[in-house]
Structure formats: C-alpha cells, structure tokens
Write a protein that holds these residues in place. Structure first.
Motif, PDB file in Angstrom:
ATOM      1  N   ILE A   1       0.541  -1.082   0.248  1.00 57.55           N
ATOM      2  CA  ILE A   1       0.056   0.032   0.091  1.00 57.55           C
ATOM      3  C   ILE A   1       0.812   1.321  -0.026  1.00 57.55           C
ATOM      4  O   ILE A   1       0.334   2.230  -0.215  1.00 57.55           O
ATOM      5  CB  ILE A   1      -0.999   0.074   1.317  1.00 57.55           C
ATOM      6  CG1 ILE A   1      -0.198   0.163   2.605  1.00 57.55           C
ATOM      7  CG2 ILE A   1      -1.842  -1.112   1.289  1.00 57.55           C
ATOM      8  CD1 ILE A   1      -1.104   0.306   3.716  1.00 57.55           C
ATOM      9  N   ILE A   2       2.276   1.263   0.185  1.00 58.08           N
ATOM     10  CA  ILE A   2       2.842   2.557   0.296  1.00 58.08           C
ATOM     11  C   ILE A   2       3.541   2.809  -0.966  1.00 58.08           C
ATOM     12  O   ILE A   2       3.716   1.903  -2.101  1.00 58.08           O
ATOM     13  CB  ILE A   2       4.306   2.206   1.179  1.00 58.08           C
ATOM     14  CG1 ILE A   2       5.083   1.261   0.680  1.00 58.08           C
ATOM     15  CG2 ILE A   2       3.539   2.083   2.469  1.00 58.08           C
ATOM     16  CD1 ILE A   2       6.489   1.068   1.367  1.00 58.08           C
ATOM     17  N   ALA A   3       3.630   4.031  -1.470  1.00 63.15           N
ATOM     18  CA  ALA A   3       4.055   4.597  -2.683  1.00 63.15           C
ATOM     19  C   ALA A   3       5.548   4.478  -2.795  1.00 63.15           C
ATOM     20  O   ALA A   3       6.129   4.088  -3.716  1.00 63.15           O
ATOM     21  CB  ALA A   3       3.716   6.103  -2.825  1.00 63.15           C
ATOM     22  N   ALA A   4       6.257   4.772  -1.686  1.00 66.77           N
ATOM     23  CA  ALA A   4       7.912   4.888  -1.684  1.00 66.77           C
ATOM     24  C   ALA A   4       8.209   4.466  -0.227  1.00 66.77           C
ATOM     25  O   ALA A   4       7.574   4.822   0.554  1.00 66.77           O
ATOM     26  CB  ALA A   4       8.383   5.938  -2.285  1.00 66.77           C
ATOM     27  N   SER A   5       9.498   3.757  -0.274  1.00 64.71           N
ATOM     28  CA  SER A   5      10.094   3.689   1.212  1.00 64.71           C
ATOM     29  C   SER A   5      10.711   4.604   1.472  1.00 64.71           C
ATOM     30  O   SER A   5      11.248   4.732   2.827  1.00 64.71           O
ATOM     31  CB  SER A   5      11.014   2.258   1.232  1.00 64.71           C
ATOM     32  OG  SER A   5      11.701   2.374   0.125  1.00 64.71           O
ATOM     33  N   VAL A   6      11.298   5.479   0.545  1.00 65.74           N
ATOM     34  CA  VAL A   6      12.143   6.759   1.122  1.00 65.74           C
ATOM     35  C   VAL A   6      11.190   7.943   0.893  1.00 65.74           C
ATOM     36  O   VAL A   6      10.705   8.197  -0.044  1.00 65.74           O
ATOM     37  CB  VAL A   6      13.175   6.944   0.014  1.00 65.74           C
ATOM     38  CG1 VAL A   6      14.039   7.987   0.415  1.00 65.74           C
ATOM     39  CG2 VAL A   6      14.154   5.648   0.355  1.00 65.74           C
ATOM     40  N   THR A   7      11.053   9.064   1.702  1.00 63.87           N
ATOM     41  CA  THR A   7      10.230  10.022   1.608  1.00 63.87           C
ATOM     42  C   THR A   7      10.929  11.318   2.250  1.00 63.87           C
ATOM     43  O   THR A   7      12.025  11.110   3.236  1.00 63.87           O
ATOM     44  CB  THR A   7       8.882   9.967   2.434  1.00 63.87           C
ATOM     45  OG1 THR A   7       9.214   9.666   3.964  1.00 63.87           O
ATOM     46  CG2 THR A   7       8.149   8.834   1.780  1.00 63.87           C
ATOM     47  N   SER A   8      10.626  12.381   2.000  1.00 52.97           N
ATOM     48  CA  SER A   8      11.220  13.878   2.435  1.00 52.97           C
ATOM     49  C   SER A   8      10.041  14.445   2.812  1.00 52.97           C
ATOM     50  O   SER A   8       9.076  14.892   2.226  1.00 52.97           O
ATOM     51  CB  SER A   8      12.064  14.416   1.242  1.00 52.97           C
ATOM     52  OG  SER A   8      13.085  13.765   1.006  1.00 52.97           O
ATOM     53  N   GLN A   9      10.181  15.191   4.002  1.00 52.10           N
ATOM     54  CA  GLN A   9       9.164  16.144   4.607  1.00 52.10           C
ATOM     55  C   GLN A   9       9.493  17.529   4.727  1.00 52.10           C
ATOM     56  O   GLN A   9      10.801  17.460   5.211  1.00 52.10           O
ATOM     57  CB  GLN A   9       8.482  15.275   5.861  1.00 52.10           C
ATOM     58  CG  GLN A   9       7.826  14.095   5.548  1.00 52.10           C
ATOM     59  CD  GLN A   9       7.824  13.208   6.632  1.00 52.10           C
ATOM     60  OE1 GLN A   9       8.156  13.469   7.963  1.00 52.10           O
ATOM     61  NE2 GLN A   9       6.999  12.088   6.892  1.00 52.10           N
ATOM     62  N   GLY A  10       8.795  18.507   4.838  1.00 58.20           N
ATOM     63  CA  GLY A  10       9.423  19.759   5.128  1.00 58.20           C
ATOM     64  C   GLY A  10       8.323  20.564   5.668  1.00 58.20           C
ATOM     65  O   GLY A  10       7.264  20.248   5.453  1.00 58.20           O
ATOM     66  N   SER A  11       8.698  21.645   6.348  1.00 56.19           N
ATOM     67  CA  SER A  11       7.803  22.586   6.752  1.00 56.19           C
ATOM     68  C   SER A  11       8.512  24.043   7.019  1.00 56.19           C
ATOM     69  O   SER A  11       9.809  24.308   6.946  1.00 56.19           O
ATOM     70  CB  SER A  11       7.598  22.315   8.424  1.00 56.19           C
ATOM     71  OG  SER A  11       8.512  22.339   9.358  1.00 56.19           O
ATOM     72  N   VAL A  12       7.616  25.081   6.629  1.00 55.17           N
ATOM     73  CA  VAL A  12       7.936  26.468   7.011  1.00 55.17           C
ATOM     74  C   VAL A  12       6.883  27.276   7.663  1.00 55.17           C
ATOM     75  O   VAL A  12       5.738  26.907   7.781  1.00 55.17           O
ATOM     76  CB  VAL A  12       8.240  26.958   5.675  1.00 55.17           C
ATOM     77  CG1 VAL A  12       9.094  26.682   4.691  1.00 55.17           C
ATOM     78  CG2 VAL A  12       6.901  27.057   4.556  1.00 55.17           C
TER      79      VAL A  12
END
Length: 277
Positions: A260-271
């Motif tokens: 069910i996952i799209a990718a095992s490596v992800t990047s997240q960010g916030s400002v």
C-alpha cells in the motif's frame, strides 16, 4: 559562529513524530505507568516553572504521498510555543524536563499528536479505497538526553496513548545546534524502531482488507527507519522569526514490501513564521 554547549532546546520547531507500533507482554502496564509519571511530573513542575519565552505563529507542512495514488499532504496550522526551565509546548507536542533546561543530562517526558493517517477515500486507487481508515493518535514517551561538546544525544521510548494501535517505539538521535547572532541551524540524524502494532497500523493489510481489496495480505514485524534532518531559523526583526525544516526518512526491512505504500524513501518539510514575545 559558535556551537552552543549549554544548548537550549528551540521553541516552535515542529517535527513529524516517528510513529511506533507493537506489543510485548506488559505493554499495558508500561502505558499506564508512563501516563501516570507524565501527569505527576506535570503537576509537580508545571506550577513552579519560571516564566519563559512565548511564541505565536503559523506553520505550513508538506509531506509527499505515503500511500499509493494518494495526494501529498499540505497542512497549515496555528503554532503556539512556550519554553521555560522545565515545561515546553511546541505546536503539536509538549513536554516536561526533570531538570532545568541546559542541564548536561536530563530526563524528558513527552506528549505529541501524531497526525499520520490514511483516509481511503482520498486515494485514486480502487484497491486502496477499500482499506480501513488509519486514524491519528497521541504518543507519549520518556527520553534520556545528554548534552556534550559534539552535540545532543538522546534515547527514548514510548507508546500510543490514544488507544488507536497501542504500539511501542524506541528512538535514538543526535543533533548539533549551531547558533549565530540572528539565525541558527540544527542538523540531525537518528534511527527509530517500531513494534509490529504500529507498523501494521500504518502499513499492514489484514486478511479482511485483502478479501475486500484484492491486495495481498501483509503483516508487518518489528522494523524501523533511518532519518536525517535539518532545521533552522532566522530573526527578520527582534521579534519576528522564520522557521524551516526538512527531514529525509528511509523505511527498512519488510516494511518496504507493503503493497500500500508509494515509496519507502520520503522527504518532509515545513516552513513557518512566529512572533516571539
């Protein structure tokens, strides 16, 4: 430039908590003890903490799709920050230090809202739409922190206090706050290990879901993820501050095999932007 040796934890740095899941014998007793300990420390220290720094503002966070054919998650939330010798509030998390801020070794009790969810109706994939919803929860934990000349080392463990998956997690991390007159950056790296309960809540496919969706059943085991992050701030004026952060996460082990996952490596960010009183 100077690397802060008497490091004071930063107000209003919102991070996505790493979720954990799993169960071992006695997890219920652990959860009750953790909740009780947190309450006792809050009562004991909350009223005696000295007045501290307060910040008000807003944060926009971005997370790419985690589940197949599900839109990236962009959220704008108000942010309230408070920092005193013992107590802190930072957006969606709060905590109490056993000893004053800046103490070389400390014990910290934490509470954090974990916003990670799966709403099947948000996906364009017909199979994902037939899965059960994965709801957000509240995590509680305790950690041991050590401040040294080469950074801040922290190890901790916790559990689900929201009764959504009743999982357990452990995490070890290192960060290096680097401060200048009006701005600072903090690189970070670590490893989080989650129990099977958390991993199944986030990535598993039960037999019932498999029958409905025609996806292969998937039962996760205890596994974890590595993460690397960078956060920073800059004061535009004496009171107006801009914040930003980015975090790279790499799932490991059998979790990568979840259908069910799209990718095992992800990047997240916030400002974000905040006004510091």
């Amino acid at each position: 430039m100077r690397i802060v040796m008497n490091i004071k934890e930063e107000v209003l740095m919102v991070r996505k908590a790493t979720v954990s899941k799993g169960g071992i014998a006695g997890w219920g007793s652990f959860k009750r003890a953790l909740k009780a300990a947190t309450s006792i420390v809050l009562i004991a220290l909350g009223g005696t903490a000295t007045a501290g720094q307060v910040a008000l503002g807003a944060i926009t966070s971005y997370a790419p799709e985690v589940y197949r054919d599900t839109d990236a998650n962009v959220v704008v939330i108000p942010a309230v920050g408070y920092e005193s010798e013992h107590v802190f509030f930072r957006g969606l998390s709060a905590g109490v230090r056993l000893y004053p801020i800046g103490t070389p070794t400390n014990v910290i009790f934490r509470l954090a809202y974990d916003p990670r969810t799966l709403k099947p109706s948000d996906s364009n994939d017909a199979q994902i739409q037939k899965l059960d919803e994965r709801e957000a929860s509240v995590l509680g934990g305790v950690s041991y922190q050590m401040i040294s000349q080469v950074g801040v080392f922290e190890v901790g463990a916790g559990t689900d206090l929201g009764n959504k998956h009743n999982g357990l997690y452990a995490e070890a991390s290192w960060r290096l706050p680097i401060r200048m007159n009006r701005f600072g950056i903090t690189p970070q790296l670590g490893y989080a290990y989650n129990s099977d309960r958390i991993n199944n809540h986030l990535y598993g496919v039960s037999n019932e879901e498999s029958l409905r969706s025609d996806l292969d059943a998937f039962e996760a085991d205890w596994d974890g993820q590595y993460f690397v992050g960078l956060s920073g701030y800059v004061f535009v004026t004496e009171s107006l501050r801009l914040n930003a952060s980015v975090r790279y996460t790499n799932l490991e082990g059998d979790i990568e095999k979840s259908p069910i996952i799209a990718a095992s490596v992800t990047s997240q960010g916030s400002v974000g932007i905040s006004y510091v009183f």
